[in-house]
Design a protein around this motif. Structure first.
Motif, PDB file in Angstrom:
ATOM      1  N   ALA A   1      61.855  35.453   1.919  1.00 52.42           N
ATOM      2  CA  ALA A   1      62.485  35.743   3.201  1.00 52.42           C
ATOM      3  C   ALA A   1      63.868  36.320   2.940  1.00 52.42           C
ATOM      4  O   ALA A   1      64.726  35.653   2.360  1.00 52.42           O
ATOM      5  CB  ALA A   1      62.579  34.481   4.046  1.00 52.42           C
ATOM      6  N   LEU A   2      64.078  37.561   3.348  1.00 53.84           N
ATOM      7  CA  LEU A   2      65.379  38.222   3.219  1.00 53.84           C
ATOM      8  C   LEU A   2      66.115  38.056   4.546  1.00 53.84           C
ATOM      9  O   LEU A   2      65.663  38.564   5.578  1.00 53.84           O
ATOM     10  CB  LEU A   2      65.184  39.702   2.886  1.00 53.84           C
ATOM     11  CG  LEU A   2      66.440  40.561   2.785  1.00 53.84           C
ATOM     12  CD1 LEU A   2      67.344  40.084   1.649  1.00 53.84           C
ATOM     13  CD2 LEU A   2      66.079  42.031   2.594  1.00 53.84           C
ATOM     14  N   ILE A   3      67.222  37.340   4.525  1.00 50.10           N
ATOM     15  CA  ILE A   3      67.915  37.024   5.768  1.00 50.10           C
ATOM     16  C   ILE A   3      69.389  37.407   5.660  1.00 50.10           C
ATOM     17  O   ILE A   3      69.921  37.622   4.578  1.00 50.10           O
ATOM     18  CB  ILE A   3      67.772  35.541   6.148  1.00 50.10           C
ATOM     19  CG1 ILE A   3      68.432  34.637   5.095  1.00 50.10           C
ATOM     20  CG2 ILE A   3      66.293  35.166   6.295  1.00 50.10           C
ATOM     21  CD1 ILE A   3      68.411  33.159   5.463  1.00 50.10           C
ATOM     22  N   GLY A   4      70.029  37.468   6.817  1.00 56.66           N
ATOM     23  CA  GLY A   4      71.440  37.829   6.888  1.00 56.66           C
ATOM     24  C   GLY A   4      71.756  38.416   8.239  1.00 56.66           C
ATOM     25  O   GLY A   4      70.859  38.818   8.981  1.00 56.66           O
ATOM     26  N   ALA A   5      73.031  38.478   8.565  1.00 53.40           N
ATOM     27  CA  ALA A   5      73.461  39.029   9.846  1.00 53.40           C
ATOM     28  C   ALA A   5      73.199  40.532   9.898  1.00 53.40           C
ATOM     29  O   ALA A   5      72.939  41.170   8.871  1.00 53.40           O
ATOM     30  CB  ALA A   5      74.948  38.741  10.056  1.00 53.40           C
TER      31      ALA A   5
ATOM     32  N   ALA B   1      48.466  46.846  -2.022  1.00 52.85           N
ATOM     33  CA  ALA B   1      49.549  47.112  -2.968  1.00 52.85           C
ATOM     34  C   ALA B   1      49.937  45.850  -3.742  1.00 52.85           C
ATOM     35  O   ALA B   1      49.679  44.727  -3.319  1.00 52.85           O
ATOM     36  CB  ALA B   1      50.765  47.655  -2.226  1.00 52.85           C
ATOM     37  N   SER B   2      50.582  46.060  -4.876  1.00 58.00           N
ATOM     38  CA  SER B   2      51.065  44.951  -5.703  1.00 58.00           C
ATOM     39  C   SER B   2      52.376  44.386  -5.173  1.00 58.00           C
ATOM     40  O   SER B   2      52.747  43.248  -5.482  1.00 58.00           O
ATOM     41  CB  SER B   2      51.284  45.426  -7.142  1.00 58.00           C
ATOM     42  OG  SER B   2      50.111  45.994  -7.675  1.00 58.00           O
ATOM     43  N   ILE B   3      53.097  45.191  -4.400  1.00 56.09           N
ATOM     44  CA  ILE B   3      54.374  44.780  -3.806  1.00 56.09           C
ATOM     45  C   ILE B   3      54.322  45.130  -2.323  1.00 56.09           C
ATOM     46  O   ILE B   3      54.033  46.276  -1.960  1.00 56.09           O
ATOM     47  CB  ILE B   3      55.561  45.525  -4.448  1.00 56.09           C
ATOM     48  CG1 ILE B   3      55.543  45.391  -5.963  1.00 56.09           C
ATOM     49  CG2 ILE B   3      56.882  45.020  -3.883  1.00 56.09           C
ATOM     50  CD1 ILE B   3      56.497  46.347  -6.670  1.00 56.09           C
ATOM     51  N   LEU B   4      54.592  44.169  -1.461  1.00 62.08           N
ATOM     52  CA  LEU B   4      54.659  44.405  -0.021  1.00 62.08           C
ATOM     53  C   LEU B   4      56.088  44.178   0.443  1.00 62.08           C
ATOM     54  O   LEU B   4      56.661  43.103   0.224  1.00 62.08           O
ATOM     55  CB  LEU B   4      53.709  43.479   0.724  1.00 62.08           C
ATOM     56  CG  LEU B   4      52.216  43.765   0.585  1.00 62.08           C
ATOM     57  CD1 LEU B   4      51.396  42.679   1.272  1.00 62.08           C
ATOM     58  CD2 LEU B   4      51.872  45.130   1.169  1.00 62.08           C
ATOM     59  N   ILE B   5      56.661  45.203   1.072  1.00 58.09           N
ATOM     60  CA  ILE B   5      58.040  45.140   1.558  1.00 58.09           C
ATOM     61  C   ILE B   5      58.020  45.468   3.041  1.00 58.09           C
ATOM     62  O   ILE B   5      57.662  46.587   3.434  1.00 58.09           O
ATOM     63  CB  ILE B   5      58.941  46.131   0.797  1.00 58.09           C
ATOM     64  CG1 ILE B   5      58.930  45.808  -0.703  1.00 58.09           C
ATOM     65  CG2 ILE B   5      60.352  46.096   1.342  1.00 58.09           C
ATOM     66  CD1 ILE B   5      59.682  46.815  -1.554  1.00 58.09           C
ATOM     67  N   LEU B   6      58.395  44.499   3.867  1.00 52.29           N
ATOM     68  CA  LEU B   6      58.324  44.685   5.319  1.00 52.29           C
ATOM     69  C   LEU B   6      59.674  44.347   5.947  1.00 52.29           C
ATOM     70  O   LEU B   6      60.179  43.228   5.801  1.00 52.29           O
ATOM     71  CB  LEU B   6      57.215  43.819   5.929  1.00 52.29           C
ATOM     72  CG  LEU B   6      55.807  44.126   5.411  1.00 52.29           C
ATOM     73  CD1 LEU B   6      55.415  43.132   4.315  1.00 52.29           C
ATOM     74  CD2 LEU B   6      54.777  44.084   6.526  1.00 52.29           C
TER      75      LEU B   6
ATOM     76  N   SER C   1      56.782  48.892   5.059  1.00 50.04           N
ATOM     77  CA  SER C   1      56.897  49.056   6.504  1.00 50.04           C
ATOM     78  C   SER C   1      58.368  48.967   6.859  1.00 50.04           C
ATOM     79  O   SER C   1      58.985  47.909   6.737  1.00 50.04           O
ATOM     80  CB  SER C   1      56.102  47.967   7.241  1.00 50.04           C
ATOM     81  OG  SER C   1      56.269  48.087   8.643  1.00 50.04           O
ATOM     82  N   LYS C   2      58.939  50.089   7.281  1.00 49.59           N
ATOM     83  CA  LYS C   2      60.366  50.131   7.556  1.00 49.59           C
ATOM     84  C   LYS C   2      60.664  49.667   8.969  1.00 49.59           C
ATOM     85  O   LYS C   2      59.766  49.475   9.794  1.00 49.59           O
ATOM     86  CB  LYS C   2      60.916  51.534   7.312  1.00 49.59           C
ATOM     87  CG  LYS C   2      60.306  52.621   8.181  1.00 49.59           C
ATOM     88  CD  LYS C   2      60.781  53.989   7.765  1.00 49.59           C
ATOM     89  CE  LYS C   2      62.272  54.154   7.935  1.00 49.59           C
ATOM     90  NZ  LYS C   2      62.721  55.537   7.675  1.00 49.59           N
TER      91      LYS C   2
ATOM     92  N   GLY D   1      48.879  36.665  -5.783  1.00 42.88           N
ATOM     93  CA  GLY D   1      49.703  37.242  -6.836  1.00 42.88           C
ATOM     94  C   GLY D   1      50.552  38.428  -6.433  1.00 42.88           C
ATOM     95  O   GLY D   1      51.250  39.003  -7.266  1.00 42.88           O
ATOM     96  N   VAL D   2      50.517  38.807  -5.149  1.00 43.54           N
ATOM     97  CA  VAL D   2      51.332  39.925  -4.663  1.00 43.54           C
ATOM     98  C   VAL D   2      52.772  39.446  -4.434  1.00 43.54           C
ATOM     99  O   VAL D   2      53.001  38.294  -4.052  1.00 43.54           O
ATOM    100  CB  VAL D   2      50.740  40.491  -3.350  1.00 43.54           C
ATOM    101  CG1 VAL D   2      51.642  41.558  -2.747  1.00 43.54           C
ATOM    102  CG2 VAL D   2      49.353  41.051  -3.619  1.00 43.54           C
ATOM    103  N   ILE D   3      53.741  40.317  -4.704  1.00 43.16           N
ATOM    104  CA  ILE D   3      55.136  40.040  -4.353  1.00 43.16           C
ATOM    105  C   ILE D   3      55.344  40.492  -2.914  1.00 43.16           C
ATOM    106  O   ILE D   3      55.149  41.664  -2.588  1.00 43.16           O
ATOM    107  CB  ILE D   3      56.108  40.793  -5.272  1.00 43.16           C
ATOM    108  CG1 ILE D   3      55.905  40.379  -6.725  1.00 43.16           C
ATOM    109  CG2 ILE D   3      57.554  40.532  -4.852  1.00 43.16           C
ATOM    110  CD1 ILE D   3      56.700  41.198  -7.711  1.00 43.16           C
ATOM    111  N   VAL D   4      55.722  39.565  -2.036  1.00 42.97           N
ATOM    112  CA  VAL D   4      55.911  39.874  -0.620  1.00 42.97           C
ATOM    113  C   VAL D   4      57.363  39.608  -0.257  1.00 42.97           C
ATOM    114  O   VAL D   4      57.876  38.505  -0.466  1.00 42.97           O
ATOM    115  CB  VAL D   4      54.981  39.024   0.269  1.00 42.97           C
ATOM    116  CG1 VAL D   4      55.162  39.407   1.739  1.00 42.97           C
ATOM    117  CG2 VAL D   4      53.526  39.194  -0.140  1.00 42.97           C
ATOM    118  N   ILE D   5      58.025  40.623   0.303  1.00 37.48           N
ATOM    119  CA  ILE D   5      59.413  40.497   0.730  1.00 37.48           C
ATOM    120  C   ILE D   5      59.471  40.845   2.210  1.00 37.48           C
ATOM    121  O   ILE D   5      59.099  41.951   2.614  1.00 37.48           O
ATOM    122  CB  ILE D   5      60.335  41.426  -0.067  1.00 37.48           C
ATOM    123  CG1 ILE D   5      60.169  41.164  -1.567  1.00 37.48           C
ATOM    124  CG2 ILE D   5      61.791  41.221   0.341  1.00 37.48           C
ATOM    125  CD1 ILE D   5      60.649  42.290  -2.437  1.00 37.48           C
ATOM    126  N   VAL D   6      59.930  39.902   3.025  1.00 39.18           N
ATOM    127  CA  VAL D   6      59.972  40.082   4.471  1.00 39.18           C
ATOM    128  C   VAL D   6      61.400  39.882   4.967  1.00 39.18           C
ATOM    129  O   VAL D   6      61.982  38.809   4.784  1.00 39.18           O
ATOM    130  CB  VAL D   6      59.035  39.099   5.199  1.00 39.18           C
ATOM    131  CG1 VAL D   6      59.144  39.276   6.714  1.00 39.18           C
ATOM    132  CG2 VAL D   6      57.596  39.305   4.751  1.00 39.18           C
TER     133      VAL D   6
END
Length: 315
Positions: A40-44, A158-163, A86-87, A189-194
């Protein structure tokens, strides 16, 4: 970290991005991301989350430092099929219908036609767009267009998911279905960054928390470590009828951080505090209709860190 010394799947090595006006979007970020993690990528707002994700997937070239995936540098030449992206703003093909948008993404990854058809239908069902597969995307609502973009990110395994803010505009059920699917992908085993402001939602699914402020990492640790700082606190939610006068609000502010919204107050209290202490303050003015006491979650822990860093105020 020294180059090639990091054994994680993704190694971010002292990465900075400096804009033409001299302002840094992100600065000196070093982090190791392992396979099988949902982060979980968080911040203001303005903390650098979207900039970091754009650099991470190779859309922006860092001014300093490098990013490695399995010891190979991630940049604009990284193969399409490795990253599902997904931008925050829509990036879809407006001249194609819903089905063709997603099918095109599958074929671009090198997937054979038969497999691409099957996978397209699977992800359209996942995001709730199967019945709209023949509709032009410009005839969809903003939330439905967001689902098309998410489906394109998911379709090629994909091996990396970035949303980036994937649940914006989605209903509660679709959001939960999406996070359940991302959790399953991470388990495989996927790297997921949300990146998300919906902390109550990602709380139930993430393994680690990456908190950014002003383009720098404040903390990167497991969710359990992040929450453990606040084990001495609890969250008290009280629903009531009537109106709280300023005198009651002032008394509450003196003993706990609280938020009032639509005849409901949420208070962060010491674990040993008696509920009766709060009730005695508000009982003369309102009728209490419901009380719930919980352990702090990701949202409360983030607010505590943000208050320590001066990012939020009470009220």
């Amino acid at each position: 970290m020294e180059k090639n010394s990091c054994k994680a799947a993704i190694c971010v090595d002292h990465v900075s991005l400096k804009y033409y006006n001299g302002v840094y979007g992100i600065r000196d970020i070093s982090v190791a991301l392992n396979k099988g993690e949902l982060i979980a990528l968080i911040g203001a707002n303005g903390a650098g989350k979207s900039t970091f994700l754009n650099v991470l997937c190779g859309l922006l070239q860092p001014t300093e430092g490098d990013i490695y995936y399995d010891k190979k540098i991630i940049d604009v030449s990284t193969p399409f099929h490795q990253i599902g992206w997904s931008k925050q703003t829509h990036a879809i093909d407006w001249y194609l219908n819903v089905y063709d948008n997603v099918f095109f993404g599958a074929r671009m990854s090198g997937m054979k036609k038969k497999e691409a058809k099957q996978r397209t239908l699977e992800v359209l069902e996942l995001v709730g767009l199967l019945e709209l597969k023949d509709r032009d995307v410009d005839a969809l609502s903003g939330g439905q267009q967001q689902r098309v973009q998410i489906a394109r990110a998911l379709v090629h395994n994909a091996s990396i998911l970035i949303l980036d803010e994937p649940t914006t505009g989605l209903d509660a059920q679709t959001s939960e279905n999406l996070l359940n699917h991302l959790r399953e992908r991470a388990n495989d085993g996927v790297i997921v960054i949300v990146s998300s402001h919906d902390l109550n939602l990602v709380d139930a699914f993430c393994d680690k928390v990456l908190l950014l402020k002003e383009g720098k990492i404040v903390t990167f640790e497991s969710k359990q470590q992040f929450l453990a700082r606040y084990v001495d606190k609890e969250v008290l939610t009280i629903a009531y009828e009537g109106d709280l006068p300023p005198v009651a609000i002032q008394q509450l502010e003196e003993i706990a951080y609280f938020v009032e919204n639509d005849h409901q107050i949420r208070l962060e209290i010491a674990r040993e505090m008696q509920v009766g202490t709060i009730i005695r303050i508000i009982d003369p003015y309102v009728r209490v209709v419901d009380i719930k006491r919980d352990s702090p979650g990701l949202r409360e822990a983030y607010l505590e860190v943000a208050r320590e860093k001066g990012e939020v105020t009470q009220g």
